[in-house]
Motif scaffolding. Sequence first.
Motif, PDB file in Angstrom:
ATOM      1  N   ALA A  10       0.851  -1.194   0.000  1.00 27.43           N
ATOM      2  CA  ALA A  10       0.000   0.000   0.000  1.00 27.43           C
ATOM      3  C   ALA A  10       0.886   1.243   0.000  1.00 27.43           C
ATOM      4  CB  ALA A  10      -0.917  -0.007   1.220  1.00 27.43           C
ATOM      5  N   GLY A  11       0.300   2.367  -0.353  1.00 26.81           N
ATOM      6  CA  GLY A  11       1.056   3.616  -0.481  1.00 26.81           C
ATOM      7  C   GLY A  11       1.476   4.226   0.840  1.00 26.81           C
ATOM      8  N   ASN A  12       2.572   4.934   0.798  1.00 26.76           N
ATOM      9  CA  ASN A  12       3.084   5.671   1.958  1.00 26.76           C
ATOM     10  C   ASN A  12       2.451   7.057   2.018  1.00 26.76           C
ATOM     11  OD1 ASN A  12       4.895   3.574   2.445  1.00 26.76           O
ATOM     12  ND2 ASN A  12       6.478   4.503   1.176  1.00 26.76           N
ATOM     13  N   SER A  13       2.439   7.652   3.198  1.00 22.99           N
ATOM     14  CA  SER A  13       2.043   9.040   3.357  1.00 22.99           C
ATOM     15  C   SER A  13       3.188   9.798   4.010  1.00 22.99           C
ATOM     16  CB  SER A  13       0.789   9.160   4.239  1.00 22.99           C
ATOM     17  OG  SER A  13       0.519  10.523   4.513  1.00 22.99           O
ATOM     18  N   ARG A  14       3.519  10.944   3.470  1.00 20.32           N
ATOM     19  CA  ARG A  14       4.575  11.774   4.069  1.00 20.32           C
ATOM     20  C   ARG A  14       4.008  12.827   4.999  1.00 20.32           C
ATOM     21  NH1 ARG A  14       6.569  10.572  -1.144  1.00 20.32           N
ATOM     22  NH2 ARG A  14       5.600  12.398  -2.098  1.00 20.32           N
ATOM     23  N   SER A  15       2.685  12.898   5.107  1.00 24.10           N
ATOM     24  CA  SER A  15       2.035  13.870   5.975  1.00 24.10           C
ATOM     25  C   SER A  15       2.128  13.417   7.432  1.00 24.10           C
ATOM     26  CB  SER A  15       0.566  14.003   5.586  1.00 24.10           C
ATOM     27  OG  SER A  15      -0.142  14.736   6.564  1.00 24.10           O
ATOM     28  N   ILE A  16       2.324  14.344   8.360  1.00 25.05           N
ATOM     29  CA  ILE A  16       2.389  13.964   9.783  1.00 25.05           C
ATOM     30  C   ILE A  16       1.007  13.724  10.369  1.00 25.05           C
ATOM     31  CG2 ILE A  16       4.589  15.136  10.151  1.00 25.05           C
ATOM     32  CD1 ILE A  16       2.975  17.388  11.552  1.00 25.05           C
ATOM     33  N   THR A  17      -0.051  14.029   9.611  1.00 24.46           N
ATOM     34  CA  THR A  17      -1.408  13.839  10.122  1.00 24.46           C
ATOM     35  C   THR A  17      -2.179  12.752   9.359  1.00 24.46           C
ATOM     36  OG1 THR A  17      -2.269  15.580   8.673  1.00 24.46           O
ATOM     37  CG2 THR A  17      -1.561  16.220  10.911  1.00 24.46           C
ATOM     38  N   SER A  18      -1.551  12.091   8.407  1.00 22.50           N
ATOM     39  CA  SER A  18      -2.241  11.078   7.600  1.00 22.50           C
ATOM     40  C   SER A  18      -1.609   9.705   7.781  1.00 22.50           C
ATOM     41  CB  SER A  18      -2.199  11.460   6.118  1.00 22.50           C
ATOM     42  OG  SER A  18      -2.870  12.686   5.905  1.00 22.50           O
ATOM     43  N   SER A  19      -2.374   8.682   7.470  1.00 25.18           N
ATOM     44  CA  SER A  19      -1.907   7.300   7.604  1.00 25.18           C
ATOM     45  C   SER A  19      -1.469   6.747   6.256  1.00 25.18           C
ATOM     46  CB  SER A  19      -3.043   6.410   8.138  1.00 25.18           C
ATOM     47  OG  SER A  19      -3.453   6.845   9.416  1.00 25.18           O
ATOM     48  N   GLY A  20      -0.630   5.735   6.303  1.00 22.33           N
ATOM     49  CA  GLY A  20      -0.293   4.999   5.097  1.00 22.33           C
ATOM     50  C   GLY A  20      -1.514   4.248   4.587  1.00 22.33           C
ATOM     51  N   GLY A  21      -1.463   3.813   3.342  1.00 23.85           N
ATOM     52  CA  GLY A  21      -2.574   3.087   2.733  1.00 23.85           C
ATOM     53  C   GLY A  21      -2.798   1.734   3.388  1.00 23.85           C
ATOM     54  N   GLU A  22      -4.009   1.215   3.282  1.00 24.46           N
ATOM     55  CA  GLU A  22      -4.374  -0.071   3.870  1.00 24.46           C
ATOM     56  C   GLU A  22      -4.341  -1.160   2.802  1.00 24.46           C
ATOM     57  OE1 GLU A  22      -8.279   0.766   5.381  1.00 24.46           O
ATOM     58  OE2 GLU A  22      -7.492   1.397   7.321  1.00 24.46           O
ATOM     59  N   VAL A  23      -4.109  -2.389   3.239  1.00 26.19           N
ATOM     60  CA  VAL A  23      -4.251  -3.559   2.383  1.00 26.19           C
ATOM     61  C   VAL A  23      -5.396  -4.368   2.960  1.00 26.19           C
ATOM     62  CG1 VAL A  23      -3.189  -5.688   1.534  1.00 26.19           C
ATOM     63  CG2 VAL A  23      -1.808  -3.616   1.766  1.00 26.19           C
ATOM     64  N   LYS A  24      -6.432  -4.574   2.166  1.00 32.36           N
ATOM     65  CA  LYS A  24      -7.598  -5.320   2.623  1.00 32.36           C
ATOM     66  C   LYS A  24      -7.830  -6.473   1.661  1.00 32.36           C
ATOM     67  CE  LYS A  24      -9.886  -1.331   4.697  1.00 32.36           C
ATOM     68  NZ  LYS A  24     -11.137  -0.563   4.795  1.00 32.36           N
ATOM     69  N   VAL A  25      -8.107  -7.638   2.223  1.00 33.70           N
ATOM     70  CA  VAL A  25      -8.409  -8.821   1.416  1.00 33.70           C
ATOM     71  C   VAL A  25      -9.701  -9.404   1.957  1.00 33.70           C
ATOM     72  CG1 VAL A  25      -7.627 -11.101   0.699  1.00 33.70           C
ATOM     73  CG2 VAL A  25      -5.953  -9.280   1.056  1.00 33.70           C
ATOM     74  N   TYR A  26     -10.679  -9.547   1.114  1.00 35.12           N
ATOM     75  CA  TYR A  26     -11.965 -10.097   1.533  1.00 35.12           C
ATOM     76  C   TYR A  26     -12.343 -11.255   0.626  1.00 35.12           C
ATOM     77  CZ  TYR A  26     -12.622  -5.678   4.040  1.00 35.12           C
ATOM     78  OH  TYR A  26     -12.489  -4.601   4.890  1.00 35.12           O
ATOM     79  N   ALA A  27     -12.917 -12.286   1.212  1.00 35.51           N
ATOM     80  CA  ALA A  27     -13.493 -13.359   0.419  1.00 35.51           C
ATOM     81  C   ALA A  27     -14.919 -12.966   0.040  1.00 35.51           C
ATOM     82  CB  ALA A  27     -13.487 -14.664   1.216  1.00 35.51           C
ATOM     83  N   GLY A  28     -15.492 -13.681  -0.909  1.00 35.96           N
ATOM     84  CA  GLY A  28     -16.816 -13.353  -1.414  1.00 35.96           C
ATOM     85  C   GLY A  28     -17.942 -13.674  -0.440  1.00 35.96           C
ATOM     86  N   THR A  29     -19.065 -13.002  -0.660  1.00 45.04           N
ATOM     87  CA  THR A  29     -20.277 -13.201   0.119  1.00 45.04           C
ATOM     88  C   THR A  29     -21.154 -14.224  -0.583  1.00 45.04           C
ATOM     89  OG1 THR A  29     -20.214 -10.919   0.891  1.00 45.04           O
ATOM     90  CG2 THR A  29     -22.342 -12.022   0.993  1.00 45.04           C
ATOM     91  N   GLY A  30     -21.762 -15.099   0.178  1.00 52.77           N
ATOM     92  CA  GLY A  30     -22.694 -16.077  -0.369  1.00 52.77           C
ATOM     93  C   GLY A  30     -23.458 -16.720   0.763  1.00 52.77           C
ATOM     94  N   SER A  31     -24.300 -17.731   0.458  1.00 57.74           N
ATOM     95  CA  SER A  31     -25.003 -18.411   1.540  1.00 57.74           C
ATOM     96  C   SER A  31     -23.996 -18.957   2.540  1.00 57.74           C
ATOM     97  CB  SER A  31     -25.908 -19.517   0.994  1.00 57.74           C
ATOM     98  OG  SER A  31     -25.159 -20.462   0.264  1.00 57.74           O
ATOM     99  N   ASN A  32     -22.868 -19.432   2.096  1.00 54.07           N
ATOM    100  CA  ASN A  32     -21.687 -19.690   2.917  1.00 54.07           C
ATOM    101  C   ASN A  32     -20.630 -18.710   2.433  1.00 54.07           C
ATOM    102  OD1 ASN A  32     -22.464 -22.006   4.525  1.00 54.07           O
ATOM    103  ND2 ASN A  32     -22.441 -23.160   2.622  1.00 54.07           N
ATOM    104  N   GLY A  33     -20.099 -17.913   3.336  1.00 60.26           N
ATOM    105  CA  GLY A  33     -19.072 -16.951   2.940  1.00 60.26           C
ATOM    106  C   GLY A  33     -17.839 -17.645   2.396  1.00 60.26           C
ATOM    107  N   GLY A  34     -17.123 -16.968   1.499  1.00 62.92           N
ATOM    108  CA  GLY A  34     -15.899 -17.520   0.926  1.00 62.92           C
ATOM    109  C   GLY A  34     -14.780 -17.601   1.957  1.00 62.92           C
ATOM    110  N   THR A  35     -13.792 -18.410   1.672  1.00 64.02           N
ATOM    111  CA  THR A  35     -12.657 -18.653   2.566  1.00 64.02           C
ATOM    112  C   THR A  35     -11.411 -17.949   2.043  1.00 64.02           C
ATOM    113  OG1 THR A  35     -13.540 -20.819   3.178  1.00 64.02           O
ATOM    114  CG2 THR A  35     -11.184 -20.477   3.537  1.00 64.02           C
TER     115      THR A  35
END
Length: 135
Positions: free
Chosen positions: A47-72
């Motif tokens: 994820a991206g960096n931030s050089r600002s003293i008031t901002s956060s670096g970027g997030e990495v999010k990984v999600y499985a799919g939604t269904g009657s049984n959620g994905g793994t």
Amino acid sequence: MSTGGSTQDSSGHVSLTTGDSLGQAGSMELKAGGSAIGDGASMNLIAGNSRSITSSGGEVKVYAGTGSNGGTIDIGGGLGTTDTGGNFRLTGGAGSATSHGGEVMLKGGAEAGEVILEGGDSGKASPGGGAVRVI
């Protein structure tokens, strides 16, 4: 593949998608190359960096799919064909000298989801199986 940078506002956006389907939707695979005599290629998701003293670096999010049984989501170290298997590590980020490091949280899902810690199966290298250590 990349987008242009910006010195004034937001830089570009990249989206890789496969289409929806009434039947089986298309899969997506990102794969780094292998080698016959050297190490296989690495894959980095950063994820991206931030050089600002008031901002956060970027997030990495990984999600499985939604269904009657959620994905793994399966993440594992590589198979060692003639030697040790690959490691899997979860590590919180280091903090500054005046702050603290990031957390590592393992949490079961809502409605009584379990958290299971299990050592490796026994075998030739470790007849008693792998230990679970809390330090």
